[in-house]
Design a protein around this motif. Sequence first.
Motif, PDB file in Angstrom:
ATOM      1  N   UNK A 141       0.822  -1.212   0.000  1.00  0.00           N
ATOM      2  CA  UNK A 141       0.000   0.000   0.000  1.00  0.00           C
ATOM      3  C   UNK A 141       0.855   1.261   0.000  1.00  0.00           C
ATOM      4  N   UNK A 142       2.041   1.163   0.570  1.00  0.00           N
ATOM      5  CA  UNK A 142       2.940   2.315   0.686  1.00  0.00           C
ATOM      6  C   UNK A 142       4.189   2.021  -0.137  1.00  0.00           C
ATOM      7  N   UNK A 143       4.088   2.237  -1.424  1.00  0.00           N
ATOM      8  CA  UNK A 143       5.071   1.749  -2.382  1.00  0.00           C
ATOM      9  C   UNK A 143       6.509   2.215  -2.172  1.00  0.00           C
ATOM     10  N   UNK A 144       6.732   3.392  -1.617  1.00  0.00           N
ATOM     11  CA  UNK A 144       8.107   3.878  -1.451  1.00  0.00           C
ATOM     12  C   UNK A 144       8.704   3.536  -0.094  1.00  0.00           C
ATOM     13  N   UNK A 145       8.006   2.752   0.681  1.00  0.00           N
ATOM     14  CA  UNK A 145       8.435   2.409   2.032  1.00  0.00           C
ATOM     15  C   UNK A 145       9.261   1.123   2.010  1.00  0.00           C
ATOM     16  N   UNK A 146      10.468   1.175   2.581  1.00  0.00           N
ATOM     17  CA  UNK A 146      11.312  -0.026   2.628  1.00  0.00           C
ATOM     18  C   UNK A 146      10.830  -0.943   3.751  1.00  0.00           C
ATOM     19  N   UNK A 147      11.108  -2.223   3.596  1.00  0.00           N
ATOM     20  CA  UNK A 147      10.731  -3.204   4.606  1.00  0.00           C
ATOM     21  C   UNK A 147      11.356  -2.922   5.961  1.00  0.00           C
ATOM     22  N   UNK A 148      12.597  -2.458   5.966  1.00  0.00           N
ATOM     23  CA  UNK A 148      13.273  -2.166   7.239  1.00  0.00           C
ATOM     24  C   UNK A 148      12.600  -1.019   7.974  1.00  0.00           C
ATOM     25  N   UNK A 149      12.287   0.052   7.242  1.00  0.00           N
ATOM     26  CA  UNK A 149      11.635   1.203   7.871  1.00  0.00           C
ATOM     27  C   UNK A 149      10.245   0.805   8.359  1.00  0.00           C
ATOM     28  N   UNK A 150       9.507   0.037   7.556  1.00  0.00           N
ATOM     29  CA  UNK A 150       8.190  -0.422   7.979  1.00  0.00           C
ATOM     30  C   UNK A 150       8.294  -1.238   9.259  1.00  0.00           C
ATOM     31  N   UNK A 151       9.242  -2.142   9.307  1.00  0.00           N
ATOM     32  CA  UNK A 151       9.445  -2.960  10.500  1.00  0.00           C
ATOM     33  C   UNK A 151       9.751  -2.087  11.716  1.00  0.00           C
ATOM     34  N   UNK A 152      10.632  -1.114  11.553  1.00  0.00           N
ATOM     35  CA  UNK A 152      10.975  -0.200  12.647  1.00  0.00           C
ATOM     36  C   UNK A 152       9.753   0.583  13.120  1.00  0.00           C
TER      37      UNK A 152
END
Length: 108
Positions: free
Chosen positions: A42-53
Amino acid sequence: MEGFEMCPRFEKAVDLLSKRWVALIVFVLMPQPRRFGEIESCLSNLSGKVLSDRLKEMESEGIIQRTVYPEMPVRIEYSLTAKGIALAPILGEIGNWSTDWIELAEQR
């Protein structure tokens, strides 16, 4: 301003909600619980690491809850807590304000 003191709770709330992606993650979770990959898509420019954090921070603040389902493979969903749901009217007002006041560059 002389005699003005910022409310520490307000300051903490603004600090939390102004972290990149936090408000958008809440917005994505408002309709229903979602899995990590769904939020990420849903948030295409969001990296997996930042999302996890961000998810960890939001969970520690009590805004979201992480539910692990003991299935094979394990399924994990993120949903808003009562504290997170209470942000819905605030985000709705930001949406109203943005409709009235924010102009987007024309798409070509």
